[in-house]
Design a protein around this motif. Structure first.
Motif, PDB file in Angstrom:
ATOM      1  N   MET A 122       0.808  -1.202   0.131  1.00 43.40           N
ATOM      2  CA  MET A 122       0.042  -0.040  -0.087  1.00 43.40           C
ATOM      3  C   MET A 122       0.831   1.316   0.006  1.00 43.40           C
ATOM      4  O   MET A 122       1.711   1.280   0.538  1.00 43.40           O
ATOM      5  N   GLU A 123       0.521   2.208  -0.757  1.00 42.43           N
ATOM      6  CA  GLU A 123       1.293   3.372  -0.996  1.00 42.43           C
ATOM      7  C   GLU A 123       0.957   4.190   0.259  1.00 42.43           C
ATOM      8  O   GLU A 123      -0.216   4.218   0.875  1.00 42.43           O
ATOM      9  N   PRO A 124       1.948   5.060   0.791  1.00 41.90           N
ATOM     10  CA  PRO A 124       1.669   6.013   2.030  1.00 41.90           C
ATOM     11  C   PRO A 124       0.423   6.940   1.848  1.00 41.90           C
ATOM     12  O   PRO A 124      -0.251   6.861   2.806  1.00 41.90           O
ATOM     13  N   ALA A 125       0.202   7.445   0.653  1.00 38.15           N
ATOM     14  CA  ALA A 125      -0.988   8.205   0.515  1.00 38.15           C
ATOM     15  C   ALA A 125      -2.199   7.420   0.620  1.00 38.15           C
ATOM     16  O   ALA A 125      -3.398   8.035   1.278  1.00 38.15           O
ATOM     17  N   GLN A 126      -2.244   6.319   0.207  1.00 41.48           N
ATOM     18  CA  GLN A 126      -3.267   5.164   0.541  1.00 41.48           C
ATOM     19  C   GLN A 126      -3.375   4.915   1.924  1.00 41.48           C
ATOM     20  O   GLN A 126      -4.584   4.749   2.403  1.00 41.48           O
TER      21      GLN A 126
END
Length: 143
Positions: free
Chosen positions: A1-5
């Motif tokens: 999972m990406e940080p923004a997500q």
């Protein structure tokens, strides 16, 4: 999972948590809202304080806290007394009834948490606790 997500997921899940906490507070004790429970808990921890102290601690308007305090006082859960060091100032104290209700609600809340977290490993519980402490500490740091 990406940080923004991940941040989006955290925000969404914390919102769900806050909504459930407010909803469950009424089930634990019908007359004791989550805000009232929090104020009583603060009073128990501090011993005494002024309305302005509560307002500053929770970053709330003094009139908002005053309304909550008045309701707690009418319910017989807290009382106002003169400050022995400054008779112009009133300080808040828990009554015996306030201590009893706070203890009952606290135990009910702990039981609910124990039930929800029963299948978590000790390591997961420790990590979650550390993250919550870290998150809350960051919320009180100046930006």
């Amino acid at each position: 999972m990406e940080p923004a997500q991940a941040v989006e997921t955290i925000q969404r899940e914390m919102t769900v948590f806050a909504r459930r906490a407010r909803a469950s507070a009424g089930r634990l004790h019908p007359e004791l809202s989550l805000v009232s429970y929090t104020l009583l808990g603060h009073l128990e921890g501090s011993g005494t304080c002024r309305v302005t102290d509560l307002a500053a601690h929770y970053a709330l308007d003094k009139s908002t806290v005053s309304r909550q305090v008045a309701a707690l006082q009418r319910a017989g859960l807290i009382e106002r007394r003169q400050d022995p060091e400054d008779h112009r100032v009133q300080v808040l104290h828990l009554t015996d009834a306030g201590r009893r209700i706070l203890a009952q609600v606290t135990e009910s809340r702990r039981a609910a948490f124990r039930e929800r977290l029963a299948r978590w490993s000790g390591e997961d519980l420790e990590r979650f606790a550390e993250y919550l402490v870290r998150y809350n500490a960051a919320a009180t740091e100046p930006s």
